[in-house]
Motif scaffolding. Structure first.
Motif, PDB file in Angstrom:
ATOM      1  N   LEU A 268      43.361  52.798  36.809  1.00 59.02           N
ATOM      2  CA  LEU A 268      44.448  52.749  35.769  1.00 59.02           C
ATOM      3  C   LEU A 268      43.862  51.617  34.778  1.00 59.02           C
ATOM      4  N   LEU A 269      43.370  50.560  35.338  1.00 58.02           N
ATOM      5  CA  LEU A 269      43.307  49.335  34.657  1.00 58.02           C
ATOM      6  C   LEU A 269      42.081  49.875  33.837  1.00 58.02           C
ATOM      7  N   ARG A 270      42.582  48.878  32.649  1.00 61.91           N
ATOM      8  CA  ARG A 270      41.288  48.944  31.429  1.00 61.91           C
ATOM      9  C   ARG A 270      40.038  48.063  31.757  1.00 61.91           C
ATOM     10  N   ASP A 271      38.876  48.540  31.060  1.00 57.70           N
ATOM     11  CA  ASP A 271      37.662  47.871  31.471  1.00 57.70           C
ATOM     12  C   ASP A 271      38.029  46.396  31.087  1.00 57.70           C
ATOM     13  N   GLY A 272      37.428  45.351  32.083  1.00 53.68           N
ATOM     14  CA  GLY A 272      37.717  44.148  31.830  1.00 53.68           C
ATOM     15  C   GLY A 272      38.985  43.425  32.183  1.00 53.68           C
ATOM     16  N   ASP A 300      30.986  40.558  42.318  1.00 52.30           N
ATOM     17  CA  ASP A 300      30.370  39.640  42.182  1.00 52.30           C
ATOM     18  C   ASP A 300      31.281  38.230  41.873  1.00 52.30           C
ATOM     19  N   GLU A 301      31.216  37.441  42.805  1.00 50.57           N
ATOM     20  CA  GLU A 301      31.983  36.182  42.634  1.00 50.57           C
ATOM     21  C   GLU A 301      31.697  35.243  41.330  1.00 50.57           C
ATOM     22  N   LEU A 302      32.406  35.194  40.247  1.00 53.08           N
ATOM     23  CA  LEU A 302      32.079  34.325  39.196  1.00 53.08           C
ATOM     24  C   LEU A 302      32.223  32.965  39.492  1.00 53.08           C
ATOM     25  N   LEU A 303      33.227  32.528  40.020  1.00 51.17           N
ATOM     26  CA  LEU A 303      33.528  31.051  40.308  1.00 51.17           C
ATOM     27  C   LEU A 303      34.578  31.203  41.538  1.00 51.17           C
ATOM     28  N   PRO A 304      34.867  30.200  42.109  1.00 53.07           N
ATOM     29  CA  PRO A 304      36.053  30.233  43.249  1.00 53.07           C
ATOM     30  C   PRO A 304      37.307  30.693  42.786  1.00 53.07           C
ATOM     31  N   GLY A 305      37.839  31.585  43.474  1.00 55.24           N
ATOM     32  CA  GLY A 305      39.078  32.114  42.689  1.00 55.24           C
ATOM     33  C   GLY A 305      38.908  33.477  41.887  1.00 55.24           C
ATOM     34  N   VAL A 306      37.735  33.830  41.423  1.00 51.59           N
ATOM     35  CA  VAL A 306      37.714  34.834  40.488  1.00 51.59           C
ATOM     36  C   VAL A 306      36.429  35.758  40.956  1.00 51.59           C
ATOM     37  N   ARG A 308      34.373  39.693  40.243  1.00 51.93           N
ATOM     38  CA  ARG A 308      34.513  40.801  39.206  1.00 51.93           C
ATOM     39  C   ARG A 308      34.023  42.022  40.375  1.00 51.93           C
ATOM     40  N   HIS A 309      34.977  43.089  40.067  1.00 49.90           N
ATOM     41  CA  HIS A 309      34.613  44.426  40.656  1.00 49.90           C
ATOM     42  C   HIS A 309      34.102  45.416  39.832  1.00 49.90           C
ATOM     43  N   ASN A 310      33.013  45.949  40.207  1.00 45.10           N
ATOM     44  CA  ASN A 310      32.377  46.873  38.886  1.00 45.10           C
ATOM     45  C   ASN A 310      32.260  48.195  39.891  1.00 45.10           C
ATOM     46  N   ARG A 311      32.357  49.472  39.070  1.00 53.18           N
ATOM     47  CA  ARG A 311      32.238  50.692  39.584  1.00 53.18           C
ATOM     48  C   ARG A 311      32.182  51.517  38.365  1.00 53.18           C
ATOM     49  N   ASP A 312      30.992  52.386  38.290  1.00 58.47           N
ATOM     50  CA  ASP A 312      30.880  53.534  37.381  1.00 58.47           C
ATOM     51  C   ASP A 312      30.794  52.790  35.788  1.00 58.47           C
ATOM     52  N   GLY A 313      30.360  51.529  35.715  1.00 61.90           N
ATOM     53  CA  GLY A 313      30.169  50.980  34.491  1.00 61.90           C
ATOM     54  C   GLY A 313      31.440  50.226  33.925  1.00 61.90           C
ATOM     55  N   ARG A 314      32.473  50.360  35.069  1.00 65.99           N
ATOM     56  CA  ARG A 314      33.657  49.480  34.227  1.00 65.99           C
ATOM     57  C   ARG A 314      34.118  48.354  35.226  1.00 65.99           C
ATOM     58  N   SER A 315      34.723  47.397  35.030  1.00 68.93           N
ATOM     59  CA  SER A 315      34.977  46.387  35.825  1.00 68.93           C
ATOM     60  C   SER A 315      36.225  46.013  35.510  1.00 68.93           C
ATOM     61  N   PHE A 316      36.926  45.019  36.727  1.00 66.87           N
ATOM     62  CA  PHE A 316      38.137  44.205  36.669  1.00 66.87           C
ATOM     63  C   PHE A 316      37.860  42.948  37.231  1.00 66.87           C
ATOM     64  N   LEU A 317      38.612  41.981  37.046  1.00 70.46           N
ATOM     65  CA  LEU A 317      38.687  40.727  37.679  1.00 70.46           C
ATOM     66  C   LEU A 317      39.916  40.559  38.836  1.00 70.46           C
ATOM     67  N   LEU A 318      39.721  40.156  39.792  1.00 68.68           N
ATOM     68  CA  LEU A 318      40.720  39.896  40.684  1.00 68.68           C
ATOM     69  C   LEU A 318      40.769  38.202  40.931  1.00 68.68           C
ATOM     70  N   LEU A 319      42.016  37.826  40.715  1.00 64.88           N
ATOM     71  CA  LEU A 319      42.039  36.685  41.085  1.00 64.88           C
ATOM     72  C   LEU A 319      42.614  35.752  42.186  1.00 64.88           C
ATOM     73  N   GLY A 320      41.841  34.974  43.009  1.00 65.43           N
ATOM     74  CA  GLY A 320      42.654  34.399  44.143  1.00 65.43           C
ATOM     75  C   GLY A 320      42.446  35.515  45.520  1.00 65.43           C
ATOM     76  N   ASN A 321      41.537  36.686  45.375  1.00 63.47           N
ATOM     77  CA  ASN A 321      41.243  37.521  46.170  1.00 63.47           C
ATOM     78  C   ASN A 321      42.417  38.259  46.522  1.00 63.47           C
ATOM     79  N   GLY A 322      43.298  38.299  45.578  1.00 60.78           N
ATOM     80  CA  GLY A 322      44.479  39.371  45.676  1.00 60.78           C
ATOM     81  C   GLY A 322      45.889  38.210  46.352  1.00 60.78           C
ATOM     82  N   ASN A 323      45.610  37.156  46.781  1.00 66.36           N
ATOM     83  CA  ASN A 323      46.503  36.247  47.253  1.00 66.36           C
ATOM     84  C   ASN A 323      47.179  35.783  46.239  1.00 66.36           C
ATOM     85  N   ALA A 324      48.512  34.964  46.552  1.00 66.53           N
ATOM     86  CA  ALA A 324      49.211  34.227  45.489  1.00 66.53           C
ATOM     87  C   ALA A 324      48.394  33.175  44.583  1.00 66.53           C
TER      88      ALA A 324
END
Length: 387
Positions: A268-272, A300-306, A308-324
């Motif tokens: 459901l997340l929009r690209d990016g 793809d780890e952009l920097l510590p704590g960020v 990027r997860h890509n699939r089928d040409g779409r991606s989202f950024l996950l902060l803190g590996n999902g932790n607080a």
């Protein structure tokens, strides 16, 4: 095994150390011991001296995702630090052996953050009759874990819904947004003008929404509780269905503690889009398969704590590996955090000083009032206004 006596607090001049030293003077020095599951963060550890006065701290168990290395080194110089692992704590045999060793033949108070002792508690209490004086639980998520038990096998003091915790919860919301903004700025981005979706409008979610709004972010709030949803709408926040809210959001912050987002919702997340959590990854997300090759995501780890997860040409950024995400920046909360730490000590003193029947307890309102009055005096928040 030699059992050392509890350390006597040294009364310092001011600040948090003085606050807890003053608090300890009015607390009983019992013959009990204690285990403290805790965040190891700068400016938040002074409470251990007062807890040690009440019930000797036989071990500190740092929450794995909230450990500042320098703070850990300082605490380890005075207290034993043991590793904390949720799976191992769910093993009744292992946990009973561990707690028996740490009790030193005395009654043991368990200070918890997140319900770590809940899965095996009934069997441990049966295996160690008379040893477990009780549990003090700090968080709403942890309280839920204990209340899910068929019956509480020992006394449980909860401070999760205490009025003394409300200042901390509001500050946590601000700390989460601070960390999100800090990470975005390292990527050359800002929060201003973005669309955000906040899942959960409890005490922390309320703080997150307010902090985002203050940064000129358009905020949509979703809560499964219609009362909280009505509160959010009445405060001017937008509402929508989950699919609609997530599709239009640049930033999604989950503060439900109920695994609101799983692999299915990622679509459901929009690209990016940016995804961040307000509690531990296990409580907030169901993303165990995210790094499984069969899920089809490239990481793809952009920097510590960020990342990027890509699939089928779409991606989202996950902060803190999902932790607080706030723990990436030590979640500085200032003096307000000491209010609830003091209530935890008061609860531990009640458990250590006198046996309780199994059940759910709260620190009496009068004791909370005394803590608040001491806190005001210690941190000089009663200074008179000047013209």
């Amino acid at each position: 095994m030699t059992v050392t006596t509890a350390r006597t607090p040294v009364r310092p001049a001011s600040g948090a150390e003085a606050f807890f030293a003053d608090l300890a003077e009015d607390m009983p020095r019992t013959g009990a011991t204690s285990l403290a599951i805790t965040h190891l963060l700068p400016g938040q550890m002074e409470f251990l001296t007062a807890l040690d006065h009440v019930a000797q701290v036989s071990a500190v168990l740092p929450k794995p995702t909230s450990v500042d290395r320098r703070t850990r080194d300082q605490i380890a110089a005075s207290y034993r630090c043991d590793p904390l692992d949720r799976a191992r704590f769910a093993d009744p045999g292992w946990l009973a052996t561990y707690l028996k060793e740490r009790a030193f033949g005395r009654r043991l108070v368990l200070a918890d953050i997140g319900g770590y002792f809940a899965p095996a508690l009934a069997e441990v209490c049966a295996a160690l009759p008379g040893v477990i004086a009780g549990v003090v639980e700090d968080t709403e998520n942890g309280l839920r874990r204990y209340l899910e038990l068929d019956a509480l096998p020992c006394p449980l003091y909860s401070v999760a819904r205490s009025p003394l915790k409300e200042p901390e919860d509001r500050l946590v919301g601000g700390a989460i947004v601070f960390s999100i903004e800090s990470l975005l700025r390292r990527l050359g981005e800002v929060l201003v003008g973005r669309q955000a979706c906040v899942l959960g409008f409890g005490k922390i979610g309320t703080g997150i929404a307010a902090a985002l709004h203050a940064r000129h972010v358009t905020v949509t709030v979703l809560d499964t509780d219609p009362v909280r949803q009505a509160q959010a709408i009445s405060m001017g926040y937008a509402t929508a269905s989950l699919p609609e809210a997530m599709r239009r959001a640049d930033l999604v912050v989950s503060a439900t503690g109920s695994r609101a987002i799983g692999m299915q919702q990622l679509g459901l997340l929009r690209d990016g889009a940016i995804l961040a959590g307000a509690t531990s990854r296990d409580d907030e997300f169901d993303l165990a398969d995210l790094n499984d090759p069969s899920a089809g995501f490239a990481r793809d780890e952009l920097l510590p704590g960020v990342s990027r997860h890509n699939r089928d040409g779409r991606s989202f950024l996950l902060l803190g590996n999902g932790n607080a995400v706030n723990f990436l920046h030590t979640s500085a909360l200032g003096p307000a955090v000491h209010l609830i730490k003091a209530e935890i000590i008061a609860a531990a003193a009640l458990l250590a000083d006198e046996p309780h029947e199994p059940g759910l307890y709260e620190v009496p309102a009068a004791a909370r009032g005394r803590i608040a009055a001491r806190w005001i005096d210690a941190f000089h928040t009663h200074r008179p206004l000047t013209s």
